[in-house]
Design a protein around this motif. Structure first.
Motif, PDB file in Angstrom:
ATOM      1  N   SER A 148      42.676  47.438  42.980  1.00 15.32           N
ATOM      2  CA  SER A 148      41.240  46.816  42.127  1.00 15.32           C
ATOM      3  C   SER A 148      40.081  47.100  42.933  1.00 15.32           C
ATOM      4  O   SER A 148      39.049  47.240  42.295  1.00 15.32           O
ATOM      5  CB  SER A 148      41.647  45.166  42.230  1.00 15.32           C
ATOM      6  N   ALA A 149      39.879  47.369  44.358  1.00  9.67           N
ATOM      7  CA  ALA A 149      39.247  47.453  45.065  1.00  9.67           C
ATOM      8  C   ALA A 149      38.424  48.923  44.556  1.00  9.67           C
ATOM      9  O   ALA A 149      37.317  49.187  44.306  1.00  9.67           O
ATOM     10  CB  ALA A 149      39.233  47.669  46.571  1.00  9.67           C
ATOM     11  N   PHE A 194      43.509  38.760  45.471  1.00 13.20           N
ATOM     12  CA  PHE A 194      44.907  39.534  45.622  1.00 13.20           C
ATOM     13  C   PHE A 194      45.387  39.586  47.277  1.00 13.20           C
ATOM     14  O   PHE A 194      46.392  39.485  47.563  1.00 13.20           O
ATOM     15  CB  PHE A 194      44.781  40.990  45.191  1.00 13.20           C
ATOM     16  N   ALA A 195      44.138  39.828  48.075  1.00 16.00           N
ATOM     17  CA  ALA A 195      44.315  40.027  49.452  1.00 16.00           C
ATOM     18  C   ALA A 195      44.863  38.626  50.042  1.00 16.00           C
ATOM     19  O   ALA A 195      45.753  38.366  50.794  1.00 16.00           O
ATOM     20  CB  ALA A 195      43.115  40.391  50.121  1.00 16.00           C
ATOM     21  N   HIS A 225      38.411  47.394  52.695  1.00 14.29           N
ATOM     22  CA  HIS A 225      38.421  47.648  51.174  1.00 14.29           C
ATOM     23  C   HIS A 225      37.519  46.939  50.167  1.00 14.29           C
ATOM     24  O   HIS A 225      36.853  47.584  49.546  1.00 14.29           O
ATOM     25  CB  HIS A 225      40.157  47.402  50.655  1.00 14.29           C
ATOM     26  N   ILE A 226      37.423  45.604  50.650  1.00 13.56           N
ATOM     27  CA  ILE A 226      36.292  45.023  49.806  1.00 13.56           C
ATOM     28  C   ILE A 226      34.928  45.360  49.803  1.00 13.56           C
ATOM     29  O   ILE A 226      33.989  45.488  49.133  1.00 13.56           O
ATOM     30  CB  ILE A 226      36.640  43.451  50.139  1.00 13.56           C
ATOM     31  N   SER A 263      49.337  43.702  47.988  1.00 17.42           N
ATOM     32  CA  SER A 263      48.710  44.622  48.628  1.00 17.42           C
ATOM     33  C   SER A 263      48.182  45.721  47.960  1.00 17.42           C
ATOM     34  O   SER A 263      47.007  46.267  48.127  1.00 17.42           O
ATOM     35  CB  SER A 263      49.661  44.976  49.815  1.00 17.42           C
ATOM     36  N   THR A 270      45.363  44.697  45.785  1.00 14.42           N
ATOM     37  CA  THR A 270      44.218  44.455  46.462  1.00 14.42           C
ATOM     38  C   THR A 270      43.551  45.675  46.546  1.00 14.42           C
ATOM     39  O   THR A 270      42.409  46.219  46.090  1.00 14.42           O
ATOM     40  CB  THR A 270      44.109  44.164  47.811  1.00 14.42           C
ATOM     41  N   THR A 271      44.226  46.985  47.084  1.00 11.73           N
ATOM     42  CA  THR A 271      43.342  48.098  47.192  1.00 11.73           C
ATOM     43  C   THR A 271      43.111  48.812  45.924  1.00 11.73           C
ATOM     44  O   THR A 271      42.066  49.532  45.747  1.00 11.73           O
ATOM     45  CB  THR A 271      44.507  49.050  47.722  1.00 11.73           C
ATOM     46  N   PRO A 283      39.719  41.651  44.256  1.00 13.26           N
ATOM     47  CA  PRO A 283      40.619  42.033  45.219  1.00 13.26           C
ATOM     48  C   PRO A 283      40.744  41.109  46.469  1.00 13.26           C
ATOM     49  O   PRO A 283      41.669  40.813  47.069  1.00 13.26           O
ATOM     50  CB  PRO A 283      39.810  43.332  45.967  1.00 13.26           C
ATOM     51  N   TYR A 312      42.088  44.528  54.466  1.00 16.64           N
ATOM     52  CA  TYR A 312      41.623  44.285  53.053  1.00 16.64           C
ATOM     53  C   TYR A 312      40.090  43.940  52.932  1.00 16.64           C
ATOM     54  O   TYR A 312      39.375  44.291  52.075  1.00 16.64           O
ATOM     55  CB  TYR A 312      42.463  42.922  52.891  1.00 16.64           C
TER      56      TYR A 312
END
Length: 199
Positions: free
Chosen positions: A30-31, A11-12, A189-190, A24, A27-28, A8, A186
């Motif tokens: 995959s997290a 991706f971010a 989320h990580i 975007s 990112t979310t 992520p 982001y």
């Protein structure tokens, strides 16, 4: 497992560099998928679900194009995401009077921020969603303080900050706040994915 968080993160960075919405969502999602690797923890599963629902809210926010109803759908998706974060926090809650006091003080500050700074410029269709969203956001942060997980609490604080910057940019007219929205969103989320792995 923490090395998976590089996915992520990549991706971010791609989203911030290219401005392409697909990164975007990746990112979310995959997290969320990483959080879901801890199937032994109900809290981690709820965090994953919150992230997946947030991706839906993110879609509506990214494709609102000045439409208040689409904006309200985005707020609705994030509202459900916050509700899932709250349920996740409740599964590992240890009541703290200090955290409750912090939450109540923060709620008072946000009430003043909304009333004096945001509401005068907010379209009528968004006033009730904004109030409800603020209340659940502050509740989520307050409960995160009661989990004993500083990483998780810091992540939810970043989410609250990101949301505040959205309001500041979109409704108070401070476009400079835009630059802080996505990086903090982001990072939240990580960090919640990291928290889910380590529960």
């Amino acid at each position: 497992m923490l090395y998976l968080l590089l996915i992520p993160l990549a991706f971010a960075l791609l989203r911030l560099l290219t401005r392409k919405y697909a990164f975007s969502a990746l990112t979310t999602v995959s997290a969320g998928a990483i959080a879901l690797t801890n199937l032994d923890s109900p809290a981690a599963i709820l965090i994953a679900c919150a992230l997946f629902v947030s991706a839906i809210g993110d879609y509506f926010m990214a494709h609102r194009f000045g439409n208040d109803k689409t904006y309200a759908l985005g707020i609705g998706g994030f509202f459900v995401g916050h509700a899932l974060f709250i349920v996740s926090a409740i599964t590992r809650l240890e009541f703290s009077a200090m955290a409750l006091v912090v939450g109540l003080l923060l709620l008072g500050l946000y009430a003043a921020f909304l009333k004096l700074h945001i509401m005068p410029k907010l379209p009528d269709a968004l006033k009730i969603p904004a109030i409800a969203y603020t209340m659940i956001s502050v509740a989520g942060f307050t409960l995160s303080l009661m989990t004993g997980d500083l990483r998780y609490a810091a992540a939810i604080a970043l989410l609250l900050f990101s949301d505040t910057m959205i309001a500041e940019a979109d409704f108070a007219g401070n476009r400079r706040a835009d630059i802080l929205v996505l990086p903090t969103y982001y990072l939240c989320h990580i960090m919640v994915a990291a928290s889910a792995i380590l529960i």
